[in-house]
Design a protein around this motif. Sequence first.
Motif, PDB file in Angstrom:
ATOM      1  N   ILE A 176       5.475   3.532  -2.166  1.00 11.35           N
ATOM      2  CA  ILE A 176       6.463   2.631  -1.566  1.00 11.35           C
ATOM      3  C   ILE A 176       6.272   1.215  -2.104  1.00 11.35           C
ATOM      4  CG2 ILE A 176       7.291   1.623   0.592  1.00 11.35           C
ATOM      5  CD1 ILE A 176       6.435   4.212   1.988  1.00 11.35           C
ATOM      6  N   ASN A 177       5.026   0.774  -2.183  1.00 14.91           N
ATOM      7  CA  ASN A 177       4.695  -0.528  -2.743  1.00 14.91           C
ATOM      8  C   ASN A 177       3.212  -0.541  -3.099  1.00 14.91           C
ATOM      9  OD1 ASN A 177       3.234  -1.104  -0.280  1.00 14.91           O
ATOM     10  ND2 ASN A 177       5.200  -1.660   0.661  1.00 14.91           N
ATOM     11  N   LYS A 180       0.744   0.003  -0.096  1.00 11.25           N
ATOM     12  CA  LYS A 180       0.757   1.391   0.367  1.00 11.25           C
ATOM     13  C   LYS A 180       0.012   2.287  -0.615  1.00 11.25           C
ATOM     14  CE  LYS A 180       3.280   1.137   4.157  1.00 11.25           C
ATOM     15  NZ  LYS A 180       2.773   1.536   5.503  1.00 11.25           N
ATOM     16  N   HIS A 208       8.195   4.638  -6.144  1.00 14.83           N
ATOM     17  CA  HIS A 208       9.263   5.612  -5.932  1.00 14.83           C
ATOM     18  C   HIS A 208      10.594   4.936  -6.229  1.00 14.83           C
ATOM     19  CE1 HIS A 208      11.404   9.012  -4.271  1.00 14.83           C
ATOM     20  NE2 HIS A 208      12.125   8.182  -3.535  1.00 14.83           N
TER      21      HIS A 208
END
Length: 261
Positions: A176-177, A180, A208
Amino acid sequence: MTTVISIASGKGGVGKSSLAANFAIRLQEIAGETLLVDADLLMANAHILLGHRPKADLVDYIEGEKTLEEVVQPVPGLMSILPGRSGSSVTLEKDGDPLEELVPQIRAMKNGFDYVVVDAPAGSGRGVLNTLSNADHVVIVLLGQATSFVDAYALIKNAFVERRITQFSVVVNMAINKSKAQAVFDNFQRTVSGFLPVSLSLVGFVLHREAIANSSRDCRPIVLAPGEKPLIEKIDVILYRILAGARSPVPQIEVSTSERG
């Protein structure tokens, strides 16, 4: 000297083949002659991701129909590939692992390669372990999912118990980043280090993005898409960190000092 990088995951569906193809393209571009090996004999897809139609494949080699040199083929404008076979019902009547000596034989090729990227089959069976044990660098592709954790742990455990492999690079895919991705790795590392005396190194993450999924659908690796310079630079950093391990020289990849750490 040939440097071999094996990309493994423990389970399918984590983007392992896509990463392997993009890694091989970038190594060819920035480091030296590169061969992508799809070690999945019957459900291969690396050639599909490249939009390449193989003239021969690993099954032809195993069955004695072709030599190793005959099944290694160029992908025009990119690198070379040793493809597996896709969607076949062929039965391989061989005792043991038919690819056990494949990587040593590739290393011994007269017109060899500087780098070999092996897209290992999913799972943690003997064939996968042989592929990993013949590599200079083992890369585990991890997702932030319980099933990915469990299967990756099983693969690392088997690699240590059966082959005494202790060094693993980890790429968190479909993150996600950045924070994460780091959290996914930290959680996984705590789990693994609690039970196994192995070393895990987070070498990077890939976000993603719909564009990456579309690139696989369109059979055109994302590193070939226009406007993807930031992602290409990130992949180059991942490759630098993988190759910075003790068992192979690091090629002249342009990476800023801040990115190396």
